[in-house]
Motif scaffolding. Structure first.
Motif, mmCIF file in Angstrom:
data_model
loop_
_atom_site.group_PDB
_atom_site.id
_atom_site.type_symbol
_atom_site.label_atom_id
_atom_site.label_comp_id
_atom_site.label_asym_id
_atom_site.label_seq_id
_atom_site.Cartn_x
_atom_site.Cartn_y
_atom_site.Cartn_z
ATOM 1 N N TYR A 31 12.973 -5.241 -5.164
ATOM 2 C CA TYR A 31 11.675 -5.169 -5.827
ATOM 3 C C TYR A 31 11.537 -3.834 -6.543
ATOM 4 C CZ TYR A 31 9.960 -9.251 -3.276
ATOM 5 O OH TYR A 31 9.780 -10.520 -2.793
ATOM 6 N N PHE A 33 8.510 -1.669 -8.891
ATOM 7 C CA PHE A 33 7.096 -1.611 -9.266
ATOM 8 C C PHE A 33 6.886 -0.460 -10.248
ATOM 9 C CE2 PHE A 33 5.621 -4.309 -5.738
ATOM 10 C CZ PHE A 33 6.691 -4.210 -4.857
ATOM 11 N N PHE A 91 4.591 6.131 -12.306
ATOM 12 C CA PHE A 91 5.507 6.097 -11.167
ATOM 13 C C PHE A 91 6.262 4.776 -11.139
ATOM 14 C CE2 PHE A 91 4.479 9.911 -8.970
ATOM 15 C CZ PHE A 91 3.131 10.145 -9.159
ATOM 16 N N ARG A 95 11.569 -1.322 -3.312
ATOM 17 C CA ARG A 95 11.648 -1.633 -1.895
ATOM 18 C C ARG A 95 12.630 -2.778 -1.679
ATOM 19 N NH1 ARG A 95 9.602 -6.203 0.233
ATOM 20 N NH2 ARG A 95 7.913 -7.319 -0.792
ATOM 21 N N LEU A 100 9.346 -3.819 6.318
ATOM 22 C CA LEU A 100 7.897 -3.778 6.465
ATOM 23 C C LEU A 100 7.173 -3.460 5.164
ATOM 24 C CD1 LEU A 100 7.681 -2.082 9.946
ATOM 25 C CD2 LEU A 100 7.273 -4.470 9.353
ATOM 26 N N TYR A 101 7.796 -3.764 4.056
ATOM 27 C CA TYR A 101 7.130 -3.740 2.756
ATOM 28 C C TYR A 101 6.774 -2.353 2.261
ATOM 29 C CZ TYR A 101 6.469 -8.217 5.020
ATOM 30 O OH TYR A 101 6.664 -9.339 5.732
ATOM 31 N N GLU A 102 7.262 -1.317 2.923
ATOM 32 C CA GLU A 102 6.976 0.011 2.411
ATOM 33 C C GLU A 102 7.724 0.231 1.115
ATOM 34 O OE1 GLU A 102 9.064 1.469 6.119
ATOM 35 O OE2 GLU A 102 9.475 3.108 4.731
ATOM 36 N N GLN A 103 7.075 0.913 0.205
ATOM 37 C CA GLN A 103 7.655 1.187 -1.092
ATOM 38 C C GLN A 103 8.103 2.641 -1.167
ATOM 39 O OE1 GLN A 103 4.946 -0.046 -4.212
ATOM 40 N NE2 GLN A 103 4.612 -2.038 -3.269
ATOM 41 N N PHE A 105 8.765 5.703 -3.680
ATOM 42 C CA PHE A 105 8.329 6.129 -5.003
ATOM 43 C C PHE A 105 9.267 7.170 -5.609
ATOM 44 C CE2 PHE A 105 3.999 4.554 -5.884
ATOM 45 C CZ PHE A 105 3.784 3.848 -4.714
ATOM 46 N N GLY A 106 9.388 7.109 -6.938
ATOM 47 C CA GLY A 106 10.051 8.167 -7.677
ATOM 48 C C GLY A 106 9.107 9.336 -7.900
ATOM 49 N N PHE B 34 -0.816 1.081 5.927
ATOM 50 C CA PHE B 34 0.021 2.245 5.638
ATOM 51 C C PHE B 34 -0.841 3.454 5.278
ATOM 52 C CE2 PHE B 34 3.871 -0.323 5.081
ATOM 53 C CZ PHE B 34 3.342 -1.554 4.735
ATOM 54 N N TYR B 36 0.058 6.789 2.916
ATOM 55 C CA TYR B 36 1.009 7.498 2.064
ATOM 56 C C TYR B 36 0.454 8.898 1.782
ATOM 57 C CZ TYR B 36 3.947 3.485 0.827
ATOM 58 O OH TYR B 36 4.838 2.442 0.852
ATOM 59 N N GLY B 43 5.907 12.230 -6.105
ATOM 60 C CA GLY B 43 5.501 10.851 -5.897
ATOM 61 C C GLY B 43 4.960 10.636 -4.496
ATOM 62 N N LEU B 44 4.473 9.434 -4.251
ATOM 63 C CA LEU B 44 3.942 9.112 -2.933
ATOM 64 C C LEU B 44 5.081 8.925 -1.936
ATOM 65 C CD1 LEU B 44 1.643 8.236 -4.990
ATOM 66 C CD2 LEU B 44 0.923 6.634 -3.206
ATOM 67 N N LEU B 46 5.787 7.551 2.152
ATOM 68 C CA LEU B 46 5.211 6.892 3.309
ATOM 69 C C LEU B 46 5.050 7.899 4.439
ATOM 70 C CD1 LEU B 46 4.314 4.221 4.617
ATOM 71 C CD2 LEU B 46 6.652 4.011 5.498
ATOM 72 N N LYS B 49 2.843 3.869 9.392
ATOM 73 C CA LYS B 49 2.511 2.468 9.161
ATOM 74 C C LYS B 49 2.220 1.786 10.493
ATOM 75 C CE LYS B 49 7.439 1.541 9.220
ATOM 76 N NZ LYS B 49 8.651 1.425 8.375
ATOM 77 N N THR B 51 1.746 -2.539 11.893
ATOM 78 C CA THR B 51 1.881 -3.917 11.440
ATOM 79 C C THR B 51 1.001 -4.908 12.178
ATOM 80 O OG1 THR B 51 3.719 -4.275 12.935
ATOM 81 C CG2 THR B 51 4.240 -3.539 10.696
ATOM 82 N N SER B 98 3.128 -10.277 0.919
ATOM 83 C CA SER B 98 3.242 -8.843 1.142
ATOM 84 C C SER B 98 4.006 -8.155 0.021
ATOM 85 C CB SER B 98 3.942 -8.608 2.462
ATOM 86 O OG SER B 98 5.168 -9.315 2.472
ATOM 87 N N LEU B 101 1.240 -3.823 -2.632
ATOM 88 C CA LEU B 101 0.382 -2.995 -1.800
ATOM 89 C C LEU B 101 -0.927 -2.745 -2.540
ATOM 90 C CD1 LEU B 101 2.833 -0.285 -0.382
ATOM 91 C CD2 LEU B 101 1.900 -2.281 0.791
#
Lengths: 114, 113
Positions: A31, A33, A91, A95, A100-103, A105-106, B34, B36, B43-44, B46, B49, B51, B98, B101
């Motif tokens: 993925y 974004f 940005f 992922r 757990l779907y955490e992204q 980032f650049g 989450f 961040y 950038g952001l 994490l 988190k 669940t 999911s 976000l």
């Protein structure tokens, strides 16, 4: 791991010019974004891809914006023609398809359109 | 759809003070939650988190507990440092899947020595 790579880090251009922002996601991530961050609107999702295919582009502000992902390791966001209101930090994030779907980032590209 | 409401900042604290940044959410189903963090010019990243209900996420001295009964995921730290100065974003997975976000507007924290 190199993380998500974006280029350029800073871009200053004149109104009306074409701007191309580039992103290399983390290897193996399915993925990708694209987000835009401004003081006024905060963090906005513009578009995202799954396996190089655009899934949701509802956040793209208008036809002047376009995004492509020709292969798994490269994506571009193009603005043509650019306008001063496009000034923002853009940005890219990626992922994997599992987890757990955490992204991730650049560092972002700071775009200034004069 | 799913949404996040974060306390507005900016928040300014002295070093070693206790930090709470409130986050409440609206969601159908059971989203993942989450926090961040965005340091200046970056950038952001994490931070932590959770669940499922009653899960506690923790990292770098920060904690947040997934409270389904109050639909909250407040961020806390017992003793902040100057290096914690950053913008903090609460986020959750979007409705219907999911893949996306949903982020809150962010809370800027400044810690003074």
């Amino acid at each position: 791991d190199a993380g998500v790579i974006q280029s350029p880090r800073h871009e200053v251009t004149e109104m009306g010019q074409e701007v191309t922002l580039r992103c290399k996601p983390i290897s193996g991530h399915d993925y990708l974004f694209w987000y835009r961050q401004t003081m006024m609107r905060g963090l906005e999702l513009l578009i995202y891809f799954n396996n190089n295919v655009p899934i949701d582009d509802s956040g793209m502000p208008e036809d002047r914006f376009s995004a492509k992902m020709p292969n798994a390791s490269f994506s571009t966001l193009k603005i043509q023609p650019s306008e001063p209101r496009d000034s923002a930090v853009y940005f890219c994030a990626s992922r994997p398809s599992t987890g757990l779907y955490e992204q991730y980032f650049g560092p972002g590209t700071r775009l200034t359109v004069t | 759809g799913n949404s996040v409401t974060q306390m507005e900042g900016p928040v300014t604290l002295s070093e070693e003070a206790f930090l709470t940044i409130n986050c409440t959410y609206t969601a159908t189903g059971y989203p993942s939650l989450f926090w961040y963090v965005q340091y200046p010019g970056e950038g952001l990243q994490l931070l932590l988190k959770a669940t499922k209900a009653d899960d506690k996420g923790s990292n770098k001295g920060f904690e947040a507990t997934y409270r389904k009964e109050t639909t909250s995921f407040h961020l806390e730290k017992g003793s902040v440092q100057v290096s914690d100065s950053a913008v903090y974003f609460c986020a959750l997975t979007s409705q219907g899947g999911s893949e996306k976000l949903v982020f809150g507007k962010g809370t800027k924290l400044t810690v003074n020595p």
